[in-house]
Design a protein around this motif. Structure first.
Motif, PDB file in Angstrom:
ATOM      1  N   THR A  18       0.837  -1.201   0.000  1.00  0.00           N
ATOM      2  CA  THR A  18       0.000   0.000   0.000  1.00  0.00           C
ATOM      3  C   THR A  18       0.876   1.258   0.000  1.00  0.00           C
ATOM      4  O   THR A  18       0.510   2.270  -0.571  1.00  0.00           O
ATOM      5  CB  THR A  18      -0.925   0.035   1.240  1.00  0.00           C
ATOM      6  OG1 THR A  18      -0.156  -0.359   2.374  1.00  0.00           O
ATOM      7  CG2 THR A  18      -2.101  -0.897   1.074  1.00  0.00           C
ATOM      8  N   ASP A  19       2.009   1.190   0.680  1.00  0.00           N
ATOM      9  CA  ASP A  19       2.898   2.355   0.669  1.00  0.00           C
ATOM     10  C   ASP A  19       4.361   1.913   0.694  1.00  0.00           C
ATOM     11  O   ASP A  19       4.660   0.777   1.061  1.00  0.00           O
ATOM     12  CB  ASP A  19       2.598   3.309   1.841  1.00  0.00           C
ATOM     13  CG  ASP A  19       2.476   2.578   3.166  1.00  0.00           C
ATOM     14  OD1 ASP A  19       2.755   1.376   3.204  1.00  0.00           O
ATOM     15  OD2 ASP A  19       2.116   3.214   4.167  1.00  0.00           O
ATOM     16  N   ASP A  21       8.347   2.783   1.815  1.00  0.00           N
ATOM     17  CA  ASP A  21       9.179   3.558   2.738  1.00  0.00           C
ATOM     18  C   ASP A  21      10.644   3.320   2.413  1.00  0.00           C
ATOM     19  O   ASP A  21      11.037   2.197   2.103  1.00  0.00           O
ATOM     20  CB  ASP A  21       8.937   3.105   4.186  1.00  0.00           C
ATOM     21  CG  ASP A  21       7.510   3.368   4.629  1.00  0.00           C
ATOM     22  OD1 ASP A  21       7.018   4.482   4.391  1.00  0.00           O
ATOM     23  OD2 ASP A  21       6.877   2.445   5.179  1.00  0.00           O
TER      24      ASP A  21
HETATM   25 MG    MG Z   1       2.766   0.877   5.536  1.00  0.00          MG
END
Ligand code: MG
Ligand code: ATP
Length: 460
Positions: free
Chosen positions: A50-51, A53
């Motif tokens: 989802t994301d 980093d």
């Molecule tokens: Mg996350």
């Protein structure tokens, strides 16, 4: 496994262009940059992240210098800037090791570190402590995260009790990841939660709400709820539900009321208000339980007591008012029984007071309740008969709300010669009342006649 020599896994992970570009700019400027955390975990088990980093040896100052105004400080105190290339942001966090935690939730101060190992050592679970080097196409694993991913295990990085004492939100995250990923929690990690459950009280209700909702919306809400009950976290999050463990679901039920509630929650589609309503539909039972003359257990008015208890519990968890209203309406009405002798106008009034959507949702809650009781969910049930009857009433195309009326506020203001204001609403409500009683009156002429009559008699 906690050693200084990491396992290195050579693997080609597909990284989105904007993440590649950011990591590339960091490495070209002489800094280390790894893709870390949930994204690598998800890629290795075939889930779409989802994301994304990035963890880097660059300090926030370095990141600002390299990316200029494309680096937005989103958590600078913790070493995090969000870098935007195009419209997608990537969190770039400086390698850090955390200082002492005295509030059980956040580190007192963040210490930047020059190396990756410190950074992954402060992460919560082994499967979240993997770092991907884009240039070398390799995953660095210091804590056995790759093995735990393969075995389907949630395990803290380091000693569970120490890690949960630092930040007690991690206890809920462990359970949430377990059910989202269909993993098990390692024995030591689970024991750590069972020992430190009281510390969950230090976590803000908003964060608890977020984790609870994610558990409930996962494919295994029942597993999550059983974990929270067994570790005693539930006693703090939803004590009203823990109380349901001590009584039977109904007279001579083989299931406790808690087990019945969990089964109902598992049986309903993954929409938050439905999962919450199914889970909490009977929470009024412990307070209302009584024996009648024959010794049978009765739970009179448990639906309205339950709606009140659910309101208090959901407000405590800071759920939005509109959601609370929908959930408590379903709980309040879950014992609804349909009488075939009910007149059409009775059905129209019910639709008017509950709303059509809530009525269909009520059908779903009732069905989940029946499934949890081991009964046939559909044909022949009272709710089924009601829904068939409702379809018949709907076919007549009646008005259920003021928006369905053939006149509107402007008509009312013109005919009665009154200004905008609450009076207009009151007149429309009266007209709706008339139409609910007699749908044939919902024609423009008839309703305007009624408004004119109000004007003549000055009864509006
Ligand atoms: Mg996350
Ligand atoms: P998801 O985004 O699906 O919830 P995630 O693993 O990406 O999963 P985030 O909350 O986005 O979770 O956090 C990103 C990473 O930061 C985690 O993978 C973990 O390494 C670390 N992290 C997040 N929260 C904590 C915490 N409370 N304690 C320690 N490490 C954490």
């Amino acid at each position: 496994m906690d050693c200084h020599t990491p396992v290195i896994l050579q693997i080609d992970i597909k990284i989105p262009e904007h993440v590649l570009a950011i990591a590339d700019m960091l490495t070209k400027s002489g800094y280390e940059a790894y893709v870390v955390g949930g994204a690598i975990r998800d890629c290795l088990i075939g889930k779409t992240p989802t994301d994304w980093d990035i963890a880097s040896s660059a300090t926030p100052e370095d990141v600002k210098r390299i990316f200029g105004d494309r680096a937005i400080p989103t958590g600078e105190r913790f070493g995090t800037l969000t870098v935007f290339l195009g419209d997608q942001g990537v969190e770039v966090t400086t390698f850090r090791k955390e200082g002492r935690y005295s509030d059980g939730r956040r580190p007192d101060r963040v210490v930047f570190s020059g190396n990756l190992r410190d950074d992954v050592a402060r992460r919560d679970f082994t499967i979240n402590a993997l770092a991907y080097d884009i240039r070398r196409k390799s995953v660095t694993d210091y804590f056995g995260g790759i093995r735990d991913l393969g075995d389907g295990i949630i395990r803290t990085v380091g000693d569970p009790e120490e890690r949960f004492s630092e930040d007690s939100l991690r206890m809920l995250r462990a359970i949430r990841f377990a059910v989202e990923l269909s993993f098990e929690i390692s024995c030591e990690t689970l024991c750590g939660i069972a020992k430190l459950h009281c510390a969950i009280r230090r976590v803000s209700p908003e964060r608890i709400q977020d984790e609870l909702s994610r558990m409930l919306l996962s494919t295994r809400p029942g597993k999550a709820l059983r974990y929270t009950y067994e570790t005693h976290l539930l006693d703090h999050i939803l004590p009203e539900l823990s109380d349901c463990a001590g009584i039977p679901a109904y007279h001579e039920s083989p299931d406790t009321l808690l087990e019945h509630s969990i089964k109902a929650c598992e049986s309903i589609e993954p929409r938050l208000e439905l999962r919450l309503a199914a889970l909490l539909h009977d929470i009024g039972k412990p307070l209302t339980m009584a024996q009648d003359d024959t010794g049978r257990l009765r739970f009179f008015s448990h639906e309205s007591v339950g709606a009140e208890l659910a309101k208090t519990a959901l407000e405590r968890l800071k759920y939005p008012g509109a959601l609370i209203h929908r959930v408590t309406t379903l709980i309040k009405w879950h014992m609804f029984t349909y009488e075939p002798a009910t007149k059409d106008k009775g059905i129209r009034r019910l639709v008017n007071s509950l709303g059509l959507e809530a009525i269909y949702d009520l059908g779903k809650v009732r069905q989940a309740d029946r499934v949890a009781l081991g009964l046939d969910p559909g044909p022949g049930s009272n709710m089924e008969a009601f829904l068939r009857r409702l379809e018949e009433v709907l076919k007549q195309g009646p008005a259920f709300t003021v928006n369905d009326l053939t006149v509107d506020g402007r008509d009312v203001m013109r005919v009665l010669d009154i200004p905008e204001g609450p009076e207009v609403g009151r007149v429309l409500a009266k007209l709706l009342d008339v139409v609910l009683e007699e749908p044939g009156l919902n024609s423009r002429e008839r309703l305007l006649d009624i408004v004119r009559a109000m004007a003549d008699k000055k009864i509006h």
